[in-house]
Each structure stands twice: as C-alpha cells, then as structure tokens.
Design a protein around this motif. Structure first.
Motif, PDB file in Angstrom:
ATOM      1  N   ARG A 134       2.172  -4.215 -10.012  1.00  0.00           N
ATOM      2  CA  ARG A 134       2.503  -2.870  -9.526  1.00  0.00           C
ATOM      3  C   ARG A 134       1.308  -1.925  -9.707  1.00  0.00           C
ATOM      4  NH1 ARG A 134       7.647  -1.947  -8.032  1.00  0.00           N
ATOM      5  NH2 ARG A 134       9.318  -3.283  -8.859  1.00  0.00           N
ATOM      6  N   ASP A 135       0.663  -1.999 -10.873  1.00  0.00           N
ATOM      7  CA  ASP A 135      -0.500  -1.142 -11.136  1.00  0.00           C
ATOM      8  C   ASP A 135      -1.618  -1.433 -10.145  1.00  0.00           C
ATOM      9  OD1 ASP A 135       0.818   0.013 -13.234  1.00  0.00           O
ATOM     10  OD2 ASP A 135      -0.213  -1.127 -14.798  1.00  0.00           O
ATOM     11  N   PHE A 136      -1.843  -2.722  -9.889  1.00  0.00           N
ATOM     12  CA  PHE A 136      -2.896  -3.110  -8.954  1.00  0.00           C
ATOM     13  C   PHE A 136      -2.593  -2.600  -7.554  1.00  0.00           C
ATOM     14  CE2 PHE A 136      -4.703  -6.725  -6.264  1.00  0.00           C
ATOM     15  CZ  PHE A 136      -5.976  -6.165  -6.219  1.00  0.00           C
ATOM     16  N   LYS A 137      -1.343  -2.723  -7.131  1.00  0.00           N
ATOM     17  CA  LYS A 137      -0.968  -2.232  -5.806  1.00  0.00           C
ATOM     18  C   LYS A 137      -1.185  -0.721  -5.695  1.00  0.00           C
ATOM     19  CE  LYS A 137       2.046  -5.386  -3.445  1.00  0.00           C
ATOM     20  NZ  LYS A 137       3.250  -5.480  -2.621  1.00  0.00           N
ATOM     21  N   GLY A 138      -0.894   0.000  -6.787  1.00  0.00           N
ATOM     22  CA  GLY A 138      -1.119   1.441  -6.779  1.00  0.00           C
ATOM     23  C   GLY A 138      -2.591   1.776  -6.633  1.00  0.00           C
ATOM     24  N   THR A 139      -3.435   0.991  -7.307  1.00  0.00           N
ATOM     25  CA  THR A 139      -4.878   1.217  -7.226  1.00  0.00           C
ATOM     26  C   THR A 139      -5.420   0.853  -5.848  1.00  0.00           C
ATOM     27  OG1 THR A 139      -5.031   0.667  -9.575  1.00  0.00           O
ATOM     28  CG2 THR A 139      -7.089   0.733  -8.350  1.00  0.00           C
ATOM     29  N   ASP A 171      -4.103   1.464  -3.108  1.00  0.00           N
ATOM     30  CA  ASP A 171      -3.902   2.609  -2.220  1.00  0.00           C
ATOM     31  C   ASP A 171      -5.082   3.565  -2.265  1.00  0.00           C
ATOM     32  OD1 ASP A 171      -1.470   1.634  -1.433  1.00  0.00           O
ATOM     33  OD2 ASP A 171      -0.314   2.814  -2.871  1.00  0.00           O
ATOM     34  N   SER A 172      -5.632   3.772  -3.471  1.00  0.00           N
ATOM     35  CA  SER A 172      -6.745   4.718  -3.593  1.00  0.00           C
ATOM     36  C   SER A 172      -8.010   4.209  -2.908  1.00  0.00           C
ATOM     37  CB  SER A 172      -7.036   5.013  -5.073  1.00  0.00           C
ATOM     38  OG  SER A 172      -7.465   3.843  -5.740  1.00  0.00           O
ATOM     39  N   PHE A 173      -8.100   2.896  -2.708  1.00  0.00           N
ATOM     40  CA  PHE A 173      -9.230   2.310  -1.992  1.00  0.00           C
ATOM     41  C   PHE A 173      -8.896   2.046  -0.525  1.00  0.00           C
ATOM     42  CE2 PHE A 173     -10.769   1.671  -6.209  1.00  0.00           C
ATOM     43  CZ  PHE A 173     -12.145   1.522  -6.112  1.00  0.00           C
ATOM     44  N   ALA A 233       6.669 -10.996 -10.692  1.00  0.00           N
ATOM     45  CA  ALA A 233       5.328 -10.630 -10.229  1.00  0.00           C
ATOM     46  C   ALA A 233       5.054 -11.206  -8.845  1.00  0.00           C
ATOM     47  CB  ALA A 233       4.276 -11.127 -11.222  1.00  0.00           C
ATOM     48  N   LYS A 234       5.493 -12.435  -8.602  1.00  0.00           N
ATOM     49  CA  LYS A 234       5.300 -13.072  -7.294  1.00  0.00           C
ATOM     50  C   LYS A 234       6.052 -12.315  -6.208  1.00  0.00           C
ATOM     51  CE  LYS A 234       4.848 -17.701  -9.316  1.00  0.00           C
ATOM     52  NZ  LYS A 234       5.494 -19.016  -9.463  1.00  0.00           N
ATOM     53  N   ARG A 235       7.268 -11.878  -6.534  1.00  0.00           N
ATOM     54  CA  ARG A 235       8.056 -11.143  -5.537  1.00  0.00           C
ATOM     55  C   ARG A 235       7.427  -9.787  -5.223  1.00  0.00           C
ATOM     56  NH1 ARG A 235      12.451 -13.469  -8.468  1.00  0.00           N
ATOM     57  NH2 ARG A 235      12.670 -11.600  -9.737  1.00  0.00           N
ATOM     58  N   ILE A 236       6.963  -9.081  -6.255  1.00  0.00           N
ATOM     59  CA  ILE A 236       6.325  -7.772  -6.056  1.00  0.00           C
ATOM     60  C   ILE A 236       5.062  -7.915  -5.211  1.00  0.00           C
ATOM     61  CG2 ILE A 236       5.191  -5.835  -7.219  1.00  0.00           C
ATOM     62  CD1 ILE A 236       8.236  -5.898  -7.526  1.00  0.00           C
ATOM     63  N   ALA A 237       4.319  -9.003  -5.431  1.00  0.00           N
ATOM     64  CA  ALA A 237       3.071  -9.226  -4.685  1.00  0.00           C
ATOM     65  C   ALA A 237       3.315  -9.332  -3.185  1.00  0.00           C
ATOM     66  CB  ALA A 237       2.381 -10.492  -5.191  1.00  0.00           C
ATOM     67  N   MET A 238       4.488  -9.815  -2.782  1.00  0.00           N
ATOM     68  CA  MET A 238       4.794 -10.025  -1.366  1.00  0.00           C
ATOM     69  C   MET A 238       5.501  -8.841  -0.720  1.00  0.00           C
ATOM     70  SD  MET A 238       3.558 -12.926  -0.447  1.00  0.00           S
ATOM     71  CE  MET A 238       2.170 -12.501  -1.518  1.00  0.00           C
ATOM     72  N   LYS A 239       5.909  -7.847  -1.515  1.00  0.00           N
ATOM     73  CA  LYS A 239       6.656  -6.710  -0.968  1.00  0.00           C
ATOM     74  C   LYS A 239       5.738  -5.696  -0.288  1.00  0.00           C
ATOM     75  CE  LYS A 239      10.876  -6.546  -3.757  1.00  0.00           C
ATOM     76  NZ  LYS A 239      11.677  -5.727  -4.703  1.00  0.00           N
ATOM     77  N   GLY A 240       6.296  -4.986   0.686  1.00  0.00           N
ATOM     78  CA  GLY A 240       5.577  -3.900   1.331  1.00  0.00           C
ATOM     79  C   GLY A 240       4.561  -4.377   2.354  1.00  0.00           C
ATOM     80  N   ASN A 241       3.820  -3.413   2.885  1.00  0.00           N
ATOM     81  CA  ASN A 241       2.816  -3.701   3.912  1.00  0.00           C
ATOM     82  C   ASN A 241       1.536  -4.284   3.333  1.00  0.00           C
ATOM     83  OD1 ASN A 241       4.482  -2.723   5.982  1.00  0.00           O
ATOM     84  ND2 ASN A 241       3.823  -0.615   5.593  1.00  0.00           N
ATOM     85  N   ARG A 242       1.256  -3.965   2.087  1.00  0.00           N
ATOM     86  CA  ARG A 242       0.013  -4.420   1.457  1.00  0.00           C
ATOM     87  C   ARG A 242       0.329  -5.523   0.447  1.00  0.00           C
ATOM     88  NH1 ARG A 242      -3.347   1.291   0.759  1.00  0.00           N
ATOM     89  NH2 ARG A 242      -3.131   1.909   2.941  1.00  0.00           N
ATOM     90  N   THR A 243       0.128  -6.748   0.873  1.00  0.00           N
ATOM     91  CA  THR A 243       0.463  -7.883   0.023  1.00  0.00           C
ATOM     92  C   THR A 243      -0.719  -8.275  -0.859  1.00  0.00           C
ATOM     93  OG1 THR A 243      -0.181  -9.439   1.754  1.00  0.00           O
ATOM     94  CG2 THR A 243       2.139  -8.775   1.677  1.00  0.00           C
ATOM     95  N   VAL A 244      -0.412  -9.038  -1.891  1.00  0.00           N
ATOM     96  CA  VAL A 244      -1.429  -9.493  -2.834  1.00  0.00           C
ATOM     97  C   VAL A 244      -1.403 -11.016  -2.902  1.00  0.00           C
ATOM     98  CG1 VAL A 244      -2.249  -9.432  -5.229  1.00  0.00           C
ATOM     99  CG2 VAL A 244      -1.185  -7.389  -4.211  1.00  0.00           C
ATOM    100  N   THR A 245      -2.544 -11.629  -2.672  1.00  0.00           N
ATOM    101  CA  THR A 245      -2.685 -13.075  -2.838  1.00  0.00           C
ATOM    102  C   THR A 245      -2.899 -13.368  -4.317  1.00  0.00           C
ATOM    103  OG1 THR A 245      -3.642 -13.367  -0.634  1.00  0.00           O
ATOM    104  CG2 THR A 245      -4.077 -15.094  -2.258  1.00  0.00           C
ATOM    105  N   LEU A 246      -2.047 -14.223  -4.884  1.00  0.00           N
ATOM    106  CA  LEU A 246      -2.119 -14.543  -6.307  1.00  0.00           C
ATOM    107  C   LEU A 246      -2.800 -15.893  -6.510  1.00  0.00           C
ATOM    108  CD1 LEU A 246       1.508 -13.511  -7.389  1.00  0.00           C
ATOM    109  CD2 LEU A 246      -0.579 -12.105  -7.381  1.00  0.00           C
ATOM    110  N   ILE A 247      -3.830 -15.911  -7.338  1.00  0.00           N
ATOM    111  CA  ILE A 247      -4.538 -17.149  -7.689  1.00  0.00           C
ATOM    112  C   ILE A 247      -4.372 -17.379  -9.180  1.00  0.00           C
ATOM    113  CG2 ILE A 247      -6.782 -18.317  -7.771  1.00  0.00           C
ATOM    114  CD1 ILE A 247      -7.650 -16.610  -5.390  1.00  0.00           C
TER     115      ILE A 247
END
Length: 302
Positions: free
Chosen positions: A230-235, A237-239, A256-270
C-alpha cells in the motif's frame, strides 16, 4: 526461517497439478505448493534448507521426490520421465484426496518400494550403499533438481547479506536487464529520498512507453505484507508511475498479492525464488557450468 518437518506431500502435489492444468514441471509444482500453502505446507517450509557435510540440501525436496514416485505407484501420475513435465492421469484428476493415502494405497506404495529395494539390492551385492535414504529418494532427474536448488540457495543467502545500497543497485541492474531503462536522475539520485528505490521507462512492442517505479526489500525472514505494498502504491502516485515492480529476497502474503493487483496501477511482485530464476535467465554475475545428464538408454526399467 521455520524448519520443515518431514511428511507425505503427495496430496499437495496433486492439488498443485490440478491448479496447473494437469501438467507441469517439478519446479512449477513446488512453487505452486509454496505460494498456495497446500495441505498445511508453508512457503518457508518448502524452501527451507539444511546444512549437511556435503553442502546445503532441501528436506522438502526429498519428500517431494518420494511423493511423486508414490503417486505414480497408485496411478495418479503418468510414468515419470527425465526432463519432462509431470502429468496427472484421469484418476489423478478426479480422485477424492480426503483420505489420501488410503490403507489400500499405503499397501500398494509399500509393495512398490519393496520391489524397488529388491532390485537395488541385486544391483549392489558387491557394495553397501553409503546413504540408503538418499539412494531411494534421488534419481538422475532428482539430482539435477537438487543441484539447481543448491546453487540458487547459496545465491539467495549471499544476496540477503548485501548492504541495502548494494541490493538497491543490484535490483536496478536486474530490472534494466529485463528491459526497463533506468532514469539516471529520478531512478538513482532522487528516488531514494522519496520512498522508492528506482524509476525508469519500459517500451512495449506497441511503441508505448510506461513509467515504472521500483521498490526493493532485502528481508532475511518473514514475508512482505499488505502495508508495504500500500505504501509503495501511494509513492507510485507521486511519481505518476503507471506500474511498479517490487523485489524482495523473501515472499509475499496473500493479502499483499491481492493489493498489488487492485486498481489501475498494478505492481509486479518478484520474490526470492523468482529472483534467482531471473538471475539465471539473464546470466547476471554468474558463470554457467556445463555438465551432462544420461538419457533413458542407460537406465533399465523396473
């Protein structure tokens, strides 16, 4: 890391194979078991390693290899072939796993190993096996799995010892090999002071360029949780980043996996295991060693 307690993992193997469509490599099966924690197994347990006289080894890998052979003996998987995917039979796809292995299946499995041991005894009359258990559990295909596991375990252990700055630099290097052009100003000089560890651009085959934010967490134990994502997704936005890449030496919670896939800006988890696979794929500061595996011509069928 939590220790792994030796056990029967056949049910977990079948559950993973069913989720994977009935056919998969041994590595894919282990990873699926770890990520979904089938039949009470945990990610940390599946990838737990123990030190022995000859180096590190995985207790789960022994049970995994036993489990595959047990499943073959009761007709749940097709004949196990070297360097080929494990395939479920029709029975393996549909059988009720509630009481696996049943008393009858235990009898069949015991008879299978009795036959294997008798054949082995005939071949080894002239010498006593130094390690009966290892000989039972490991064939040439298993040895390749074990060798692959050994160097990647060492690799991940060494990465966990990196200083934070080196791990961030290493992660940016790996991601650049994956096709992300790192912004030398935003991605290196500025990012560290603004809650991310890298920033760059990825150009797709459709000539579309996306802004990518990068975060790195060098954990020696415990998973990355919901709060970090969540913190990373918030950051991000500022970029004004369109998507993110989060790299850890550990693993991620289901939330964490579910949050990474939510919304328009997804996060690839490695995670740590995929990290070592990517290092192998891109040959990042490693030296390949050539060896050979015998094909089926040299092995007598039981």
């Amino acid at each position: 890391m939590k220790k792994y307690k030796r056990r029967d993992v056949g049910k977990a193997i079948v559950m993973a194979l069913r989720d994977l469509g009935g056919s998969a490599s041994r590595k894919q099966i282990r990873r699926t078991i770890a990520e979904n924690e089938y039949d009470g197994l945990t990610y940390e347990g599946v990838y737990y390693t123990k030190k022995a006289k000859t180096g590190m080894y995985s207790p789960f890998l022994f049970d995994f290899n036993f489990g595959l052979k047990n499943l073959y003996s009761v007709g749940y998987v097709e004949e196990l072939k070297r360097n080929q995917d494990v395939v479920l039979t029709d029975l393996g796809r549909s059988a009720d796993l509630t009481n696996y292995p049943s008393k009858e299946q235990q009898r069949i499995i015991a008879a299978y190993w009795d036959k294997k041991n008798a054949l082995r005894a005939e071949r080894n009359k002239a010498k006593k096996l130094a390690n009966d258990q290892k000989e039972e559990a490991v064939d040439s295909n298993d040895e390749q799995d074990s060798a692959d596991n050994d160097w990647k375990t060492q690799l991940l252990d060494q990465i966990k010892k990196f200083k934070p700055e080196k791990f961030e630099s290493f992660s940016r290097l790996l991601i650049s090999k994956m096709g992300v052009a790192i912004d030398k100003e935003k991605g290196v000089q500025i990012s560290g002071d603004h809650g991310i560890d890298g920033f760059g651009y990825f150009r797709s085959d459709e000539f579309r360029t996306s802004r990518v934010a990068i975060q790195c967490k060098r954990y020696t134990s415990g998973p990355v949780g919901e709060a970090e994502i969540r913190d990373f997704k918030g950051t991000m936005d500022s970029f004004n980043a369109e998507y993110g890449i989060f790299v850890t030496t550990s693993y991620y919670t289901d939330t964490a996996k579910r949050i990474a896939m939510k919304g328009n800006r997804t996060v690839t988890l490695i995670d740590g295991q995929e990290l070592t696979d990517l290092i192998e794929k891109y040959q990042l500061h490693i030296k390949p060693v050539t060896t050979y595996a015998l094909d089926d011509y040299y092995f007598e069928k039981d």
